[in-house]
Design an enzyme around this catalytic site. Structure first.
Site, PDB file in Angstrom:
ATOM      1  N   LYS A  65      -6.834  11.231 -12.061  1.00  0.00           N
ATOM      2  CA  LYS A  65      -7.806  10.238 -11.583  1.00  0.00           C
ATOM      3  C   LYS A  65      -8.611   9.654 -12.759  1.00  0.00           C
ATOM      4  O   LYS A  65      -8.942   8.465 -12.750  1.00  0.00           O
ATOM      5  CB  LYS A  65      -8.718  10.859 -10.531  1.00  0.00           C
ATOM      6  CG  LYS A  65      -7.986  11.258  -9.238  1.00  0.00           C
ATOM      7  CD  LYS A  65      -7.300  10.065  -8.559  1.00  0.00           C
ATOM      8  CE  LYS A  65      -6.708  10.423  -7.198  1.00  0.00           C
ATOM      9  NZ  LYS A  65      -6.047   9.297  -6.533  1.00  0.00           N
TER      10      LYS A  65
ATOM     11  N   THR B  16      -9.063  14.480   5.826  1.00  0.00           N
ATOM     12  CA  THR B  16      -7.619  14.256   5.854  1.00  0.00           C
ATOM     13  C   THR B  16      -6.896  15.550   5.489  1.00  0.00           C
ATOM     14  O   THR B  16      -7.526  16.554   5.144  1.00  0.00           O
ATOM     15  CB  THR B  16      -7.221  13.176   4.822  1.00  0.00           C
ATOM     16  OG1 THR B  16      -7.517  13.703   3.522  1.00  0.00           O
ATOM     17  CG2 THR B  16      -7.947  11.865   5.033  1.00  0.00           C
TER      18      THR B  16
ATOM     19  N   TYR C 136      -5.293  17.175 -11.048  1.00  0.00           N
ATOM     20  CA  TYR C 136      -5.823  16.111 -10.187  1.00  0.00           C
ATOM     21  C   TYR C 136      -6.924  15.325 -10.912  1.00  0.00           C
ATOM     22  O   TYR C 136      -6.904  14.088 -10.944  1.00  0.00           O
ATOM     23  CB  TYR C 136      -6.367  16.718  -8.889  1.00  0.00           C
ATOM     24  CG  TYR C 136      -6.874  15.702  -7.891  1.00  0.00           C
ATOM     25  CD1 TYR C 136      -5.992  14.850  -7.230  1.00  0.00           C
ATOM     26  CD2 TYR C 136      -8.237  15.580  -7.606  1.00  0.00           C
ATOM     27  CE1 TYR C 136      -6.461  13.914  -6.302  1.00  0.00           C
ATOM     28  CE2 TYR C 136      -8.704  14.655  -6.680  1.00  0.00           C
ATOM     29  CZ  TYR C 136      -7.812  13.824  -6.032  1.00  0.00           C
ATOM     30  OH  TYR C 136      -8.278  12.890  -5.116  1.00  0.00           O
TER      31      TYR C 136
ATOM     32  N   ILE D 210       0.836  -1.204   0.000  1.00  0.00           N
ATOM     33  CA  ILE D 210       0.000   0.000   0.000  1.00  0.00           C
ATOM     34  C   ILE D 210       0.869   1.250   0.000  1.00  0.00           C
ATOM     35  O   ILE D 210       1.780   1.384   0.812  1.00  0.00           O
ATOM     36  CB  ILE D 210      -1.011  -0.013   1.180  1.00  0.00           C
ATOM     37  CG1 ILE D 210      -1.828   1.292   1.211  1.00  0.00           C
ATOM     38  CG2 ILE D 210      -0.355  -0.264   2.526  1.00  0.00           C
ATOM     39  CD1 ILE D 210      -3.055   1.232   2.106  1.00  0.00           C
TER      40      ILE D 210
ATOM     41  N   ASN E 186      -2.744   4.040  -3.220  1.00  0.00           N
ATOM     42  CA  ASN E 186      -3.525   5.014  -2.441  1.00  0.00           C
ATOM     43  C   ASN E 186      -2.871   6.393  -2.391  1.00  0.00           C
ATOM     44  O   ASN E 186      -3.577   7.404  -2.345  1.00  0.00           O
ATOM     45  CB  ASN E 186      -3.707   4.465  -1.015  1.00  0.00           C
ATOM     46  CG  ASN E 186      -4.091   5.542  -0.030  1.00  0.00           C
ATOM     47  OD1 ASN E 186      -5.250   5.980   0.015  1.00  0.00           O
ATOM     48  ND2 ASN E 186      -3.129   6.005   0.764  1.00  0.00           N
TER      49      ASN E 186
END
Ligand SMILES: NC(=O)c1ccc[n+]([C@@H]2O[C@H](COP(=O)([O-])OP(=O)(O)OC[C@H]3O[C@@H](n4cnc5c(N)ncnc54)[C@H](OP(=O)(O)O)[C@@H]3O)[C@@H](O)[C@H]2O)c1
Length: 240
Positions: free
Chosen positions: A146, A179, A142, A6, A75
């Protein structure tokens, strides 16, 4: 034993998911990030800057024994500069594409190359975003990283089906999580990102998900066979 690789395991969603995985004594986790915040006998951390591709190309996936399942979780991610094209720092454009898109592609390539002949369950789980599925001003780089990881994942599924490799692949949007990434988004101004007020409101109204709650949802996609059907998926697909 189940083995998990990860990226971005030091903070946010990646840390919460790593801690959750380590609760199962059949799981061993290999984490990657620039800093380390987890100490556990079944956790092995590599300090690595994943926006530097030389590091990524030479990441040493180990040979494994007594394997039931191997999972690669891409991630680590950054939102990058929140601003108009024309106002961006070029190095930040490069770092964001590297971290969010090129690094996962290289890691997936090396993961599949090494483990394809292992007769165990194999899963590649890419953490995507709703931002890859609808345009958002100020987030050009961004959004496009994605969208890129979504398409990379779909092509990988096509290849796995045609070649009968049995490798499973998901590109999972995790929802909006409380976050550091959201902290950075809230620091933009309205000229750079027209939707900034909504993101400030999400935080004020308690609409952001706790990373531990999201990690539990992500774990369901890893563990529940029926959730492995659609490559492009979201935690919002969960009905219970
Ligand atoms: N938060 C949200 O609302 C949200 C929404 C949709 C999708 N996502 C996606 O969810 C994933 C996790 O996001 P998050 O919110 O948990 O982010 P976060 O709290 O900012 O954590 C990012 C993680 O990535 C690592 N990382 C960042 N840059 C790195 C680099 N150059 N090299 C190695 N590791 C690096 C960080 O570790 P170090 O700093 O120690 O290197 C950290 O562990 C990302 O892919 C993000 O795009 C998040």
């Amino acid at each position: 034993m189940n083995y998990f690789f990860i990226t971005g395991s030091s903070k946010g969603l990646g840390k919460a998911l790593t801690e959750l995985l380590l609760e199962n004594e059949n799981n061993t986790v290999y984490g990657m990030a620039r800093s380390s915040s987890i100490s556990h006998k079944r956790y092995f951390h590599t300090v690595i800057d994943l926006s530097k591709l030389d590091n990524v190309v030479s990441y040493p996936f180990p040979t494994l024994e007594n394997v039931e399942k191997i999972v690669l979780i891409n991630n680590a991610g950054m939102v990058g500069d929140v601003n108009r094209i024309g106002q961006l720092d070029n190095q930040k454009i490069i770092d964001c594409y590297n971290l969010n898109l090129i690094t996962p592609a290289v890691l997936i390539n090396n993961f599949i190359s090494l483990y394809t002949n292992y007769s165990c369950n194999k899963l590649v789980l890419n953490i995507s975003s709703g931002a890859g599925r609808a345009p958002i001003d100020g987030w050009n780089v961004y959004c496009s990283t994605k969208a890129g990881i979504d398409m990379f994942s779909q092509v990988l599924k096509e290849e796995a089906q045609i070649d009968g490799t049995g490798i499973k692949i998901l590109s999972l949007a995790p929802g909006i999580i409380d976050t550091d990434m959201q902290v950075q988004i809230r620091e933009a101004n309205k000229n750079e990102f027209s939707n900034i007020e909504n993101f400030i409101e999400y935080k004020k109204n308690g609409d952001l998900s706790n990373p531990k709650t999201t990690a539990k949802q992500v774990l369901r996609f890893i563990e529940e066979e029926e959730l492995l059907t659609n490559v492009i998926c979201s935690v919002r697909d969960l009905t219970e």
